[in-house]
Design an enzyme around this catalytic site. Structure first.
Site, short mmCIF file in Angstrom:
data_model
loop_
_atom_site.label_atom_id
_atom_site.label_comp_id
_atom_site.label_asym_id
_atom_site.label_seq_id
_atom_site.Cartn_x
_atom_site.Cartn_y
_atom_site.Cartn_z
N THR A 106 0.61 -1.03 -0.03
CA THR A 106 0.13 -0.03 0.04
C THR A 106 0.75 1.20 -0.08
O THR A 106 1.89 1.24 0.53
CB THR A 106 -0.90 0.10 1.29
OG1 THR A 106 -1.65 1.11 1.46
CG2 THR A 106 -0.09 -0.36 2.45
N ASP A 107 0.18 2.42 -0.50
CA ASP A 107 1.08 3.65 -0.45
C ASP A 107 1.13 3.96 0.88
O ASP A 107 2.11 4.86 1.16
CB ASP A 107 0.35 4.74 -1.31
CG ASP A 107 -1.06 4.95 -0.92
OD1 ASP A 107 -1.56 4.35 -0.04
OD2 ASP A 107 -1.74 5.89 -1.55
N GLU A 108 0.17 3.39 1.91
CA GLU A 108 0.25 4.05 3.17
C GLU A 108 1.65 3.93 3.91
O GLU A 108 2.16 4.64 5.08
CB GLU A 108 -0.89 3.20 4.24
CG GLU A 108 -2.05 3.65 3.72
CD GLU A 108 -3.14 3.57 4.77
OE1 GLU A 108 -4.34 3.57 4.52
OE2 GLU A 108 -2.71 3.63 5.91
N TYR A 163 -1.23 -0.62 11.08
CA TYR A 163 -1.76 -1.31 9.92
C TYR A 163 -0.33 -0.88 8.83
O TYR A 163 0.12 -1.70 8.33
CB TYR A 163 -3.05 -0.77 9.20
CG TYR A 163 -3.00 -1.09 7.81
CD1 TYR A 163 -3.26 -2.36 7.55
CD2 TYR A 163 -3.27 0.20 7.05
CE1 TYR A 163 -3.18 -2.39 5.97
CE2 TYR A 163 -3.08 -0.42 5.46
CZ TYR A 163 -3.23 -1.42 5.18
OH TYR A 163 -3.14 -1.85 3.68
N LYS A 177 2.43 -3.20 7.34
CA LYS A 177 2.67 -3.47 5.79
C LYS A 177 4.19 -3.38 5.47
O LYS A 177 4.68 -3.80 4.67
CB LYS A 177 1.59 -2.54 5.04
CG LYS A 177 0.30 -3.12 5.19
CD LYS A 177 -0.03 -4.44 4.67
CE LYS A 177 -0.01 -4.55 3.14
NZ LYS A 177 -0.72 -6.04 2.59
P1 NAD Z 1 -10.11 -6.92 2.79
O1 NAD Z 1 -9.89 -6.56 4.20
O2 NAD Z 1 -11.22 -6.50 1.90
O3 NAD Z 1 -9.69 -8.40 2.58
C1 NAD Z 1 -8.70 -8.96 3.25
C2 NAD Z 1 -8.93 -10.60 2.75
O4 NAD Z 1 -7.67 -11.33 3.47
C3 NAD Z 1 -10.20 -11.19 3.39
O5 NAD Z 1 -10.64 -11.93 2.62
C4 NAD Z 1 -9.77 -11.89 4.86
O6 NAD Z 1 -10.67 -12.99 4.98
C5 NAD Z 1 -8.35 -12.60 4.41
N1 NAD Z 1 -7.26 -12.55 5.51
C6 NAD Z 1 -7.18 -11.94 6.45
N2 NAD Z 1 -6.30 -12.38 7.23
C7 NAD Z 1 -6.05 -13.69 6.73
C8 NAD Z 1 -5.18 -14.68 7.14
N3 NAD Z 1 -4.51 -14.69 8.39
N4 NAD Z 1 -5.01 -15.82 6.40
C9 NAD Z 1 -5.86 -15.91 5.21
N5 NAD Z 1 -6.58 -15.07 4.71
C10 NAD Z 1 -6.91 -13.83 5.60
O7 NAD Z 1 -8.57 -6.02 2.16
P2 NAD Z 1 -8.62 -5.34 0.55
O8 NAD Z 1 -9.06 -4.16 0.86
O9 NAD Z 1 -9.20 -6.48 -0.11
O10 NAD Z 1 -7.16 -5.47 0.62
C11 NAD Z 1 -6.18 -6.56 0.02
C12 NAD Z 1 -4.65 -6.18 0.22
O11 NAD Z 1 -4.32 -5.29 -0.73
C13 NAD Z 1 -4.42 -6.05 1.42
O12 NAD Z 1 -2.87 -6.46 1.43
C14 NAD Z 1 -4.07 -4.54 1.45
O13 NAD Z 1 -3.02 -3.97 2.51
C15 NAD Z 1 -3.83 -4.00 0.25
N6 NAD Z 1 -4.14 -2.84 -0.44
C16 NAD Z 1 -5.48 -2.39 0.01
C17 NAD Z 1 -5.80 -1.31 -0.66
C18 NAD Z 1 -7.14 -0.58 -0.31
O14 NAD Z 1 -7.50 0.50 -0.88
N7 NAD Z 1 -8.11 -1.59 0.00
C19 NAD Z 1 -5.08 -0.52 -1.16
C20 NAD Z 1 -3.52 -0.85 -1.24
C21 NAD Z 1 -3.25 -2.16 -0.93
O1 DAU Z 2 -3.89 4.08 0.64
C1 DAU Z 2 -4.30 2.74 0.61
C2 DAU Z 2 -5.09 2.38 1.83
O2 DAU Z 2 -6.36 2.90 1.69
C3 DAU Z 2 -5.07 0.79 2.00
O3 DAU Z 2 -3.88 0.35 2.38
C4 DAU Z 2 -5.96 0.10 3.22
O4 DAU Z 2 -6.16 -1.08 3.27
C5 DAU Z 2 -7.41 1.15 2.97
O5 DAU Z 2 -8.09 0.63 4.07
C6 DAU Z 2 -7.21 2.56 2.95
O6 DAU Z 2 -6.80 3.38 4.02
P1 DAU Z 2 -7.39 4.71 4.44
O7 DAU Z 2 -7.20 4.89 5.90
O8 DAU Z 2 -7.01 5.77 3.56
O9 DAU Z 2 -9.02 4.22 4.15
P2 DAU Z 2 -10.41 4.39 5.05
O10 DAU Z 2 -11.46 4.25 4.04
O11 DAU Z 2 -10.58 3.78 6.23
O12 DAU Z 2 -10.41 6.06 4.89
C7 DAU Z 2 -10.21 6.94 3.97
C8 DAU Z 2 -10.33 8.54 4.36
O13 DAU Z 2 -11.71 8.61 5.14
C9 DAU Z 2 -9.42 8.81 5.58
O14 DAU Z 2 -8.68 10.02 5.43
C10 DAU Z 2 -10.30 8.46 6.64
C11 DAU Z 2 -11.70 8.99 6.49
N1 DAU Z 2 -12.80 8.52 7.07
C12 DAU Z 2 -12.70 6.96 7.13
C13 DAU Z 2 -13.88 6.53 7.70
C14 DAU Z 2 -13.82 4.85 7.70
C15 DAU Z 2 -13.53 9.34 7.45
O15 DAU Z 2 -13.53 10.39 7.46
N2 DAU Z 2 -14.75 8.54 8.25
C16 DAU Z 2 -14.86 7.23 8.11
O16 DAU Z 2 -15.68 6.90 8.86
#
Ligand code: NAD
Ligand code: DAU
Length: 336
Positions: A125-127, A150, A154
């Site tokens: 992730t970019d985080e 988190y 990562k």
């Molecule tokens: P998500 O939380 O929707 O899904 C995560 C999945 O992993 C779930 O299906 C969960 O059951 C499974 N999981 C969790 N712990 C596990 C374990 N111990 N063994 C096997 N499976 C397990 O997450 P997402 O948003 O789909 O993100 C997927 C990946 O992409 C993550 O690695 C996250 O860090 C990365 N990522 C997410 C975003 C975003 O914006 N959502 C952006 C950049 C990178």
């Molecule tokens: O940048 C990539 C990341 O984006 C991924 O690695 C993470 O898995 C994914 O969860 C996401 O992280 P963020 O913290 O950026 O996403 P989130 O949706 O939790 O929040 C997005 C923005 O919105 C953040 O600035 C917090 C704000 N927020 C979020 C929630 C849930 C609110 O203001 N209110 C809320 O209730």
């Protein structure tokens, strides 16, 4: 080719599994997922019986199970997505983030080393880069400076993956993507949470002043990037993915309200997230030039399509936001 996707029942994973099956008809996909609160077997239920797809329920921290999957399925490549992924939950309960995201990744790397793979894509992730000021972009050279448990977990797993590439010559590629949106996203993340609350006339909780910036990318564009990284990435390299769609949170929230036809009076400013990163923005020049990748979805149209998906698939998210989710919601937002 037999491809192991970990976390394939989550948001990005389930979209990715569908994309891979459609785009690479000669591949067989093994989805290994623990089905935590974030994993949902329903996301891929229609693939049951497909000879090119197998689901294994299991934990990436279970070394014996992972070895067994590599052995019996003759895995050629790994797309590792399984993780605890929600920043707010990592602030409430950090330990599981270290267990799954750090130790689980190491278990997978070890199995890949033992059995041999052509490619191990570690999905990050970019985080991991921390927070930007009002200008500038994250490049692959930006120093790691994670803020939350988190993002720290990562970043740790990224370093482990790169160490396995360096020391053991494991063909690892690390990808770092910005905020995803699209179908099947668990309604604890900003966009689906705001849609689900707006549709039920509940308050939309905006953290702090709502002026934090995220750089949004459609989940399918991320999936295509992962496929390109698998096929064209260079061993030991990092690739950033983003669609140059920076938005303030408050603007996203207002846009969602407009799309569902609800009033801005539903917006409720609440206490900020501790350690809240101010701005993320990605420079994806390297992926564009070296992998030949480019995002295909424009933000406005794809957000509208995403909102429509949640309106039409109300049953999908209503089933999720009961039980454990309600307890989490109360803990996270109650009295805020
Ligand atoms: P998500 O939380 O929707 O899904 C995560 C999945 O992993 C779930 O299906 C969960 O059951 C499974 N999981 C969790 N712990 C596990 C374990 N111990 N063994 C096997 N499976 C397990 O997450 P997402 O948003 O789909 O993100 C997927 C990946 O992409 C993550 O690695 C996250 O860090 C990365 N990522 C997410 C975003 C975003 O914006 N959502 C952006 C950049 C990178
Ligand atoms: O940048 C990539 C990341 O984006 C991924 O690695 C993470 O898995 C994914 O969860 C996401 O992280 P963020 O913290 O950026 O996403 P989130 O949706 O939790 O929040 C997005 C923005 O919105 C953040 O600035 C917090 C704000 N927020 C979020 C929630 C849930 C609110 O203001 N209110 C809320 O209730």
């Amino acid at each position: 080719m037999n491809v192991l996707v970990t976390g394939g029942s989550g948001f990005i994973g389930s979209n990715l599994v569908r994309l891979l099956l459609a785009e690479r008809p000669e591949w067989r996909i093994v989805n290994l997922d623990k089905l935590t609160y974030a994993g949902n077997a329903e996301n891929l239920a229609d693939l049951e019986g497909n000879p090119r797809y197998r689901f294994v329920r299991g934990d990436i921290c279970n070394g014996e199970l992972i070895a067994d999957v590599f052995r019996t399925e003759k895995i050629h490549a790994v797309l590792h997505l399984a993780a605890e992924s929600h920043v707010d939950r990592s602030i409430l309960s950090p330990s599981i983030f270290i267990e799954t995201n750090v130790r689980g990744t190491q278990v997978l790397l070890e199995a890949a080393r033992e059995f041999g793979v052509r490619r191990f894509v570690h999905v990050s992730t970019d985080e991991v880069y921390g927070s930007l000021g009002p200008t500038g972009l994250f490049t692959e050279q930006t120093p790691l400076d994670p803020s939350s448990p988190y993002s720290a977990s990562k970043a740790s797993s990224d370093l482990l993956a790169l160490a396995y590439a360096h020391t053991f010559k494991l063909p690892v590629v690390v990808t770092r993507c910005s905020n995803n949106y699209g179908p099947y996203q668990f309604p604890e993340k900003l966009i689906p949470l705001m849609i689900a609350n707006a549709l039920r006339d509940l308050p939309l909780p905006v953290y702090g002043d709502g002026m934090n910036v995220r750089d949004w990318i459609h989940v399918e564009d991320h999936g295509r990037g992962l496929l390109a990284a698998l096929e064209k990435g260079e061993d030991g390299q990092v690739y950033n993915f983003g669609a140059s769609s920076e938005r303030h949170n408050i603007d996203i929230v207002k846009q969602v309200l407009r799309l569902v036809g609800k009033p801005e009076s539903l917006i409720k400013y609440v206490t900020d997230r501790p350690g809240h990163d101010r701005r993320y923005a990605i420079d994806s020049t390297k992926a564009r030039t070296q992998l030949g990748w480019a995002p295909r979805h424009g933000f406005e149209d794809a957000l509208a399509a995403t909102v429509r998906w949640y309106v039409e698939r109300r049953q999908w998210w209503e089933r999720i936001i009961s039980g454990e989710y309600l307890k989490y919601y109360e803990k996270q937002y109650g009295g805020r």
